[in-house]
Design a protein around this motif. Sequence first.
Motif, PDB file in Angstrom:
ATOM      1  N   ARG A 413      16.235   9.245   2.061  1.00 45.72           N
ATOM      2  CA  ARG A 413      15.838   8.158   2.959  1.00 45.72           C
ATOM      3  C   ARG A 413      15.288   6.971   2.163  1.00 45.72           C
ATOM      4  NH1 ARG A 413      13.049  10.055   7.177  1.00 45.72           N
ATOM      5  NH2 ARG A 413      12.900  12.276   6.615  1.00 45.72           N
ATOM      6  N   PHE A 414      14.784   7.231   0.956  1.00 44.27           N
ATOM      7  CA  PHE A 414      14.219   6.160   0.142  1.00 44.27           C
ATOM      8  C   PHE A 414      15.277   5.461  -0.724  1.00 44.27           C
ATOM      9  CE2 PHE A 414      10.454   8.605   1.237  1.00 44.27           C
ATOM     10  CZ  PHE A 414       9.590   7.582   1.613  1.00 44.27           C
ATOM     11  N   LEU A 415      16.526   5.891  -0.596  1.00 42.55           N
ATOM     12  CA  LEU A 415      17.634   5.167  -1.236  1.00 42.55           C
ATOM     13  C   LEU A 415      18.171   4.072  -0.335  1.00 42.55           C
ATOM     14  CD1 LEU A 415      19.633   8.178  -2.753  1.00 42.55           C
ATOM     15  CD2 LEU A 415      18.169   6.559  -4.005  1.00 42.55           C
ATOM     16  N   GLU A 416      17.780   4.097   0.929  1.00 47.94           N
ATOM     17  CA  GLU A 416      18.298   3.139   1.903  1.00 47.94           C
ATOM     18  C   GLU A 416      17.741   1.740   1.646  1.00 47.94           C
ATOM     19  OE1 GLU A 416      17.262   4.713   5.683  1.00 47.94           O
ATOM     20  OE2 GLU A 416      18.421   6.569   5.420  1.00 47.94           O
ATOM     21  N   THR A 417      18.506   0.749   2.029  1.00 50.98           N
ATOM     22  CA  THR A 417      18.056  -0.636   1.909  1.00 50.98           C
ATOM     23  C   THR A 417      16.806  -0.846   2.753  1.00 50.98           C
ATOM     24  OG1 THR A 417      20.351  -1.337   1.652  1.00 50.98           O
ATOM     25  CG2 THR A 417      18.734  -3.057   2.162  1.00 50.98           C
ATOM     26  N   ASN A 418      15.844  -1.566   2.176  1.00 53.40           N
ATOM     27  CA  ASN A 418      14.577  -1.870   2.862  1.00 53.40           C
ATOM     28  C   ASN A 418      13.755  -0.619   3.184  1.00 53.40           C
ATOM     29  OD1 ASN A 418      15.185  -4.666   2.897  1.00 53.40           O
ATOM     30  ND2 ASN A 418      16.399  -4.398   4.769  1.00 53.40           N
ATOM     31  N   ALA A 419      13.936   0.437   2.394  1.00 54.55           N
ATOM     32  CA  ALA A 419      13.089   1.617   2.563  1.00 54.55           C
ATOM     33  C   ALA A 419      11.642   1.232   2.267  1.00 54.55           C
ATOM     34  CB  ALA A 419      13.540   2.733   1.624  1.00 54.55           C
ATOM     35  N   PRO A 420      10.680   1.774   3.012  1.00 55.75           N
ATOM     36  CA  PRO A 420       9.281   1.398   2.797  1.00 55.75           C
ATOM     37  C   PRO A 420       8.765   1.814   1.428  1.00 55.75           C
ATOM     38  CG  PRO A 420       9.436   3.267   4.299  1.00 55.75           C
ATOM     39  CD  PRO A 420      10.830   2.770   4.089  1.00 55.75           C
ATOM     40  N   ASP A 421       7.822   1.058   0.928  1.00 56.85           N
ATOM     41  CA  ASP A 421       7.182   1.367  -0.343  1.00 56.85           C
ATOM     42  C   ASP A 421       5.722   1.708  -0.092  1.00 56.85           C
ATOM     43  OD1 ASP A 421       6.764   1.730  -3.015  1.00 56.85           O
ATOM     44  OD2 ASP A 421       7.615  -0.181  -3.631  1.00 56.85           O
ATOM     45  N   PHE A 422       5.087   2.338  -1.096  1.00 57.73           N
ATOM     46  CA  PHE A 422       3.700   2.771  -0.890  1.00 57.73           C
ATOM     47  C   PHE A 422       2.682   1.802  -1.480  1.00 57.73           C
ATOM     48  CE2 PHE A 422       5.384   5.825  -4.282  1.00 57.73           C
ATOM     49  CZ  PHE A 422       5.210   4.927  -5.307  1.00 57.73           C
ATOM     50  N   LYS A 423       3.059   0.546  -1.644  1.00 59.09           N
ATOM     51  CA  LYS A 423       2.136  -0.424  -2.215  1.00 59.09           C
ATOM     52  C   LYS A 423       1.157  -0.977  -1.188  1.00 59.09           C
ATOM     53  CE  LYS A 423       5.293  -1.690  -5.940  1.00 59.09           C
ATOM     54  NZ  LYS A 423       6.085  -2.771  -6.591  1.00 59.09           N
ATOM     55  N   SER A 425       1.930  -2.498   2.049  1.00 54.75           N
ATOM     56  CA  SER A 425       2.352  -3.478   3.048  1.00 54.75           C
ATOM     57  C   SER A 425       3.229  -2.871   4.132  1.00 54.75           C
ATOM     58  CB  SER A 425       3.100  -4.637   2.376  1.00 54.75           C
ATOM     59  OG  SER A 425       4.227  -4.161   1.664  1.00 54.75           O
ATOM     60  N   ASN A 426       3.687  -1.636   3.932  1.00 56.63           N
ATOM     61  CA  ASN A 426       4.448  -0.913   4.955  1.00 56.63           C
ATOM     62  C   ASN A 426       3.519   0.128   5.578  1.00 56.63           C
ATOM     63  OD1 ASN A 426       6.809  -1.232   2.495  1.00 56.63           O
ATOM     64  ND2 ASN A 426       7.242  -2.062   4.509  1.00 56.63           N
ATOM     65  N   PHE A 427       3.037  -0.132   6.776  1.00 57.01           N
ATOM     66  CA  PHE A 427       1.946   0.666   7.334  1.00 57.01           C
ATOM     67  C   PHE A 427       2.396   2.004   7.892  1.00 57.01           C
ATOM     68  CE2 PHE A 427       0.305  -3.572   6.981  1.00 57.01           C
ATOM     69  CZ  PHE A 427      -0.969  -3.344   6.460  1.00 57.01           C
ATOM     70  N   GLU A 428       3.715   2.240   7.936  1.00 56.24           N
ATOM     71  CA  GLU A 428       4.182   3.574   8.286  1.00 56.24           C
ATOM     72  C   GLU A 428       4.149   4.509   7.076  1.00 56.24           C
ATOM     73  OE1 GLU A 428       8.044   1.240   7.405  1.00 56.24           O
ATOM     74  OE2 GLU A 428       5.940   0.881   7.883  1.00 56.24           O
ATOM     75  N   TYR A 429       3.762   3.970   5.919  1.00 57.81           N
ATOM     76  CA  TYR A 429       3.797   4.752   4.684  1.00 57.81           C
ATOM     77  C   TYR A 429       2.643   4.309   3.787  1.00 57.81           C
ATOM     78  CZ  TYR A 429       5.861   6.967   0.523  1.00 57.81           C
ATOM     79  OH  TYR A 429       6.090   7.735  -0.589  1.00 57.81           O
ATOM     80  N   ILE A 430       1.480   4.937   3.941  1.00 51.25           N
ATOM     81  CA  ILE A 430       0.280   4.508   3.208  1.00 51.25           C
ATOM     82  C   ILE A 430      -0.412   5.699   2.523  1.00 51.25           C
ATOM     83  CG2 ILE A 430      -0.202   2.389   4.488  1.00 51.25           C
ATOM     84  CD1 ILE A 430      -2.079   4.036   6.284  1.00 51.25           C
ATOM     85  N   PRO A 431       0.304   6.441   1.655  1.00 54.17           N
ATOM     86  CA  PRO A 431      -0.331   7.582   0.994  1.00 54.17           C
ATOM     87  C   PRO A 431      -1.492   7.187   0.091  1.00 54.17           C
ATOM     88  CG  PRO A 431       1.772   7.084  -0.040  1.00 54.17           C
ATOM     89  CD  PRO A 431       1.697   6.248   1.209  1.00 54.17           C
ATOM     90  N   PHE A 432      -1.522   5.928  -0.365  1.00 59.62           N
ATOM     91  CA  PHE A 432      -2.619   5.457  -1.211  1.00 59.62           C
ATOM     92  C   PHE A 432      -3.512   4.453  -0.486  1.00 59.62           C
ATOM     93  CE2 PHE A 432       0.866   6.603  -4.101  1.00 59.62           C
ATOM     94  CZ  PHE A 432       0.230   7.553  -4.883  1.00 59.62           C
ATOM     95  N   GLY A 433      -3.415   4.397   0.835  1.00 60.41           N
ATOM     96  CA  GLY A 433      -4.198   3.443   1.593  1.00 60.41           C
ATOM     97  C   GLY A 433      -3.568   2.066   1.542  1.00 60.41           C
ATOM     98  N   SER A 434      -4.341   1.075   2.009  1.00 59.30           N
ATOM     99  CA  SER A 434      -3.854  -0.296   2.038  1.00 59.30           C
ATOM    100  C   SER A 434      -5.042  -1.240   2.072  1.00 59.30           C
ATOM    101  CB  SER A 434      -2.973  -0.520   3.276  1.00 59.30           C
ATOM    102  OG  SER A 434      -2.521  -1.854   3.347  1.00 59.30           O
ATOM    103  N   GLY A 435      -4.795  -2.486   1.708  1.00 59.14           N
ATOM    104  CA  GLY A 435      -5.853  -3.481   1.777  1.00 59.14           C
ATOM    105  C   GLY A 435      -6.856  -3.353   0.650  1.00 59.14           C
TER     106      GLY A 435
END
Length: 502
Positions: A413-423, A425-435
Motif C-alpha cells: 500500500r505504501f508503493l502507491e502514489t500519494n501514499a501517506p508518510d509518517f512525517k 502531515s498525514n493524520f491517518e498515519y502518525i506513529p511518531f506523533g505530529s506537530g
Amino acid sequence: MSLALLFLLFVITISILLSKLGRKYPFPPGPKGLPVIGNMGLMGQLNHHGLAELAKIYGGLCYLKVGQIHMVAVSTAYMAQQVLQAQDSVFSNRPATMAISYLTYDRADMAFAHYGPFWRQMRKICVTKVFSRKRAESWASVREEIYSFIKEISTKVGSNVNIGETVLGLTKNITYRAAFGSISQEGQGEFLKIMQEFSKLFGAFNVADFIPWLGWINGQDFNRRLAKARGALDGFIDKIIDDHMVKRKNRGIENGEEDVEDDMVDELLEFYGEDGSGKSDSITITRDNIKALIMDVMFGGTETVASAIEWAMAELMKSREDLIRVQEELANVVGLDRQVNEFDLEKLTYLKCVIKETLRLHPPIPLLLHETATDVVVDGYKVPAKARVMINAWAIGRDESAWTEPHKFKPSRFLETNAPDFKGSNFEYIPFGSGRRSCPGMQLGLYALELTVAHLCHCFNWELPDGMKSDELNMNDVFGLTAPRAVQLVVIPSVRLNCPMF
C-alpha cells in the motif's frame, strides 16, 4: 447615514462576540460516570483497545472524567488534525503524574516539560545534538552492536531464538553505549535495574493523581520508593558526569582542545552550567536536566525500537510472501556475498514499505499523551484546561474510513502514489506523533529499526518452531508504555549468505 451604518455594524459585531462568549459548549460524548470517582471504574479499559471500542460508540472525540481529571480520547484522523494541527499550541503540553514529575526532577526533561521557552531549549539540544541524523549514522556503537547481535544469532543456527529477548538486549546496549560511552559499560546492569524501577513507578496507579484528598491511601511506602529510585539515579549518573568532566579536562590539557568523546553525556556537557554560566551563549542546562534527558533517551530508545523490530519480524513470519519479497530485494541490491550496510538502506524500497506498514499496525507508542493549556473548543465540543488528551495512534492507523483493509498487513500500500508518510502531515498515519510534540528521535529510531531488520532478513532464513504454521502465530499485544507482543516471537534461523558472516 455613514455614521449610522458604522454604528449598526459595530452593534452587530459586538452582538456576535457576546453570543459566542455566552454560548455554553457541551463536553464531547462519552460514558456517564459516578459521583466523585467519575469513570474510574473504566481505568482498566483506558488503553488503545478499550478506547478504540469506546470510539465505535461515542465517535472520534470521546470524553471521560476520572476523579477530578478530565480526559479526552482522539481516535480518528479528522479529530487528530483538529487537535495536532488546527490548535496545536493549545494541545502542546504534556500531562504528568506526581511520580513522573518527581522522577523527572520537576519536568527537567524534554518529554514531560510543558510547551514554552524551556521546552524549546531542550528540544533544540536533542534535535541538533543528541538525535540528529548525521550523528546517528556516525555512531559506531549502533553498527557494532548490530554486528554483535547478528554474530550471537549465528551461533544459534538451527535452534530456537527468542527474538523479543535478543532485540531488547540489542536496543539497551545501543542506547546505553550511546549515552555513556565505553568508559561506563561495567555499570549497565545497575542502571537497567534503576530503569525498571522507574518504569514501574511511572505506570503505578496513585489515587492522589485523580482525587488528591485520598492521597493517604498510597501511604508513605510509595513516597519512599520514589525517593529511593531518584536517589539511585542521582548516585549513578552523578558519578558518570564527574568522570566525563575529568576526562574532558585531562584530554583538553593533553590535546589543547576541549572536544573529546562522542557520547550523549559529552554532548550535553557542552551546555552544562550549574551556576548559569554554561559554554553555550544561549543555552545552559543543569545536572538535573542531563539526568532527565538521559532517562528520556533510555526509555524512548529501548522498548519502542525493540518492540517495532519484533513486530516487523512477526508480521513477515506470518506473511511469508512479503518475507520472500524482502529477501529477493536484498539479494538483488546487496547480493549474497556480503552483509548489508547503512548505505544500502535507501535502495531497499520494499523493506521500507514493510517498516512503514509495521508502524501503521503497531505504532511505537499507541497512546500519545497531550494536555490542554487553556479551555478550547474542538468540533463544537468543550475541552477544559488541563484535560488529559489521549491520541490513539493505534486506532487511527486502523481506521476503516482512512485505510483499505485496515487490519491486513499489506506493505505494498505504501508503493502507491500519494501514499501517506509518517512525517506528521498525514493524520491517518502518525506513529511518531505530529506537530510540536512529534518524536525528535524518529530518524535515529528508524535507522536502528531498518538496519536491524535488514540484517535479520539478509543473513538468515527463518522458520517457526515445532512445525507451527504462519496462521497459528499469536498476534496479540499487551498495553504499557509501548504495546509489545503478548507472546514473544521464537524462531529458528538458518544461514542464508554465501560468505562467512564473521
